[in-house]
Design an enzyme around this catalytic site. Structure first.
Site, PDB file in Angstrom:
ATOM      1  CG  ASN A 146      -1.807   3.430   1.211  1.00  0.00           C
ATOM      2  OD1 ASN A 146      -2.165   2.380   1.735  1.00  0.00           O
ATOM      3  ND2 ASN A 146      -0.558   3.637   0.839  1.00  0.00           N
ATOM      4  CD  GLU A 240       5.423  -1.151   3.265  1.00  0.00           C
ATOM      5  OE1 GLU A 240       4.807  -0.103   3.000  1.00  0.00           O
ATOM      6  OE2 GLU A 240       5.470  -2.134   2.505  1.00  0.00           O
ATOM      7  CB  CYS A 274       4.598   2.692   1.627  1.00  0.00           C
ATOM      8  SG  CYS A 274       4.613   1.518   0.253  1.00  0.00           S
TER       9      CYS A 274
END
Length: 508
Positions: A146, A240, A274
């Site tokens: 991303n 993460e 995120c």
């Protein structure tokens, strides 16, 4: 974050611009054997990198910062080419990289300095206690698609600052910009402690196999598999794995700011972030006004393929898989009674999906329970802050959240009731840009903290406890051989006198 498929032909990754579908580059796939060989070379070079100390490493990181600034346009072009994102968002990644390079270059020496520890008892004041930070030789880093530059530097920079060598596998969807950064590392003449290996699952598995510490950012499924692999090898790791970030809008909030901030927090990078706002809970007295303002603002945004001039607000999704996920979430919500107030479908061109506002949604819907990672804003009316907090905490994820209120103390109090790793008050996503704070999630959002502050560097180090005499030593200590109850009795009584309480301090 979701897994994604990228074509691999004749051991090459084919990289396409998701705004147009055109091929923008190809990258050779590294085999497991090549990954292992790269790790061997890094392991050989790392001791020298460690030995030059944080002061020496600072100079290389600042030289890389210079290179990034000198090649800012080229980096932004590459980001746009392989991600399709708007020009402003591409340039934000470059600015993020410059900032984090400067932060860790200038602060690593302080963060990694030996820590003098105060003895727990007066008896041990004859010893000098020190905690030292020794870097892992090879840190394996696996990053998502991303943010092709920012997600890489968020991990690579503190690991290099710590004195580790870095073995990076960027996403197979966006491998070009990381290679450009590695080119910069080589062009400044830096030591050979930063290597990129490109590929998909097999390449990533080889990185895990050949690293001493693994930092992963990506989907929950992949993250859990990495955790198992690391546990079997007794290797530390940090994960993460995405989020489902809630925003709480209270009746006393500045609605203009809340609408502007939540729209940005939900739709930046087409929602592929995120810490993207993926759920909004609004107190009933201001619900209608908030929704009306939100829809009007979302409808004003410019969707499409951007050029270098930066005239677009919302870009495309990364690939067909992301389009399918967002489409499913919207269609399933509608089937269960939700209403689309604006947007709601793919455009049919490239991988664009219309920015979408959903109402009449609830916690039985996938758009609320699953990570969407797309340009949707589901809004739920709540009676009060207690219901908002309860629903915000009703999620397996716990990355971050935002609270929108005109009462500072109320915002602070609510923040502490939310089961997330970070809370923004009257703001969105800004925690990512405050490097002094830890960044990490709770629950299924991950384990450990990804970057931020001293721990962002120390996580790539093993703590070493050093005990040394603080005073001249004797020939032997009281408890050394040969044993003597009389000698031990003196120590026992001293330990009791300094550690026990009441009459028991005196053996009574």
């Amino acid at each position: 974050m979701s897994d994604s498929a990228t074509p691999i032909v004749d051991a090459e990754l084919i990289v396409r611009n998701p705004a147009s579908g055109e091929t923008v580059g190809t990258v050779a796939v590294a085999t497991p054997a090549e990954v292992a060989a790269a790790a061997v070379a890094l392991r050989k070079a790392q001791p020298r990198w460690q030995s030059i100390t944080p002061a020496g490493r600072k100079q290389w990181l600042l030289k890389l910062q210079d290179w990034v600034l000198d090649h800012a346009a080229e980096l932004a072009d590459s980001i746009q080419d392989e991600s399709g994102k708007p020009r402003v968002e591409a340039e934000v990644e470059v600015a993020f990289t410059v900032d984090i390079l400067g932060y860790y270059a200038r602060n690593a020496a302080e963060f990694l300095a030996d820590t003098d520890v105060r003895p727990h008892t007066p008896l041990m004041r004859v010893k000098k206690l020190t905690t030292a930070y020794v870097p892992y030789p090879v840190v394996g880093i696996i990053t998502p698609w991303n943010f092709p530059l920012a997600m890489v530097t968020a991990d690579v920079v503190p690991a290099l600052a710590a004195g580790a060598a870095v073995l990076l596998k960027p996403s197979e969807v966006t491998p070009l910009t990381p290679l450009l950064l590695a080119r910069g590392w080589a062009e400044i003449g830096a030591p050979p402690v930063f290597t990129i290996v490109s590929g998909a699952g097999d390449t990533g598995a080889a990185v895990v196999d050949n690293s001493d510490f693994v930092q992963f950012t990506g989907s929950g499924g992949t993250g859990r598999r990495i955790a198992v692999a690391c546990a079997e090898r007794t290797r530390p790791y940090s994960l993460e794995m995405g989020g489902k970030d809630p925003a709480i809008v209270l009746a006393d909030a500045d609605l203009e700011r809340a609408v502007n901030g939540i729209t940005f927090g939900a739709l930046t990078n087409a929602g592929q972030l995120c810490v993207s706002v993926e759920r909004v809970y609004v107190e009933a007295p201001v619900y209608d006004e908030f929704v009306n303002k939100l829809v009007a603002h979302v409808e004003s945004l410019r969707l499409g393929r951007d050029d270098r001039a930066g005239t677009i607000d919302v870009g495309p999704l990364a690939n067909d898989a992301q389009v399918a996920i967002v489409t499913r979430h919207v269609e399933e919500a509608i089937a269960k009674g939700a209403r689309v107030l604006t947007g709601g479908k793919a455009t049919g061109e490239g991988n664009f999906f219309e920015p979408t506002v959903l109402v009449d949604v609830d916690h039985s819907m996938s758009c609320i329970t699953e990570e969407t990672f797309g340009p949707t804003i589901p809004v739920i009316k709540v009676a009060d802050e207690n219901e908002a907090v309860r629903l915000a905490n009703d999620s397996e994820y716990g990355l971050s959240a935002s609270v929108w209120t005109g009462d500072k103390s109320r915002g602070q109090a609510i923040a502490r009731r939310l089961a997330v790793g970070a809370v923004n008050i009257n703001d969105a996503t800004i925690n990512l840009f405050n490097f002094a704070l830890p960044h990490g999630g709770w629950g299924q959002s991950g384990t450990g903290y990804r970057f931020g502050g001293a721990d962002g560097v120390r996580k790539y180090c093993r703590k070493q406890a050093i005990t040394a005499p603080a005073l001249p030593t004797q020939k032997k200590e009281l408890v050394w051989y040969p044993y003597s109850l009389k000698s031990f009795g003196f120590m026992r009584n001293a330990m009791r006198a300094t550690g026990a309480r009441g009459r028991r301090r005196f053996g009574k």
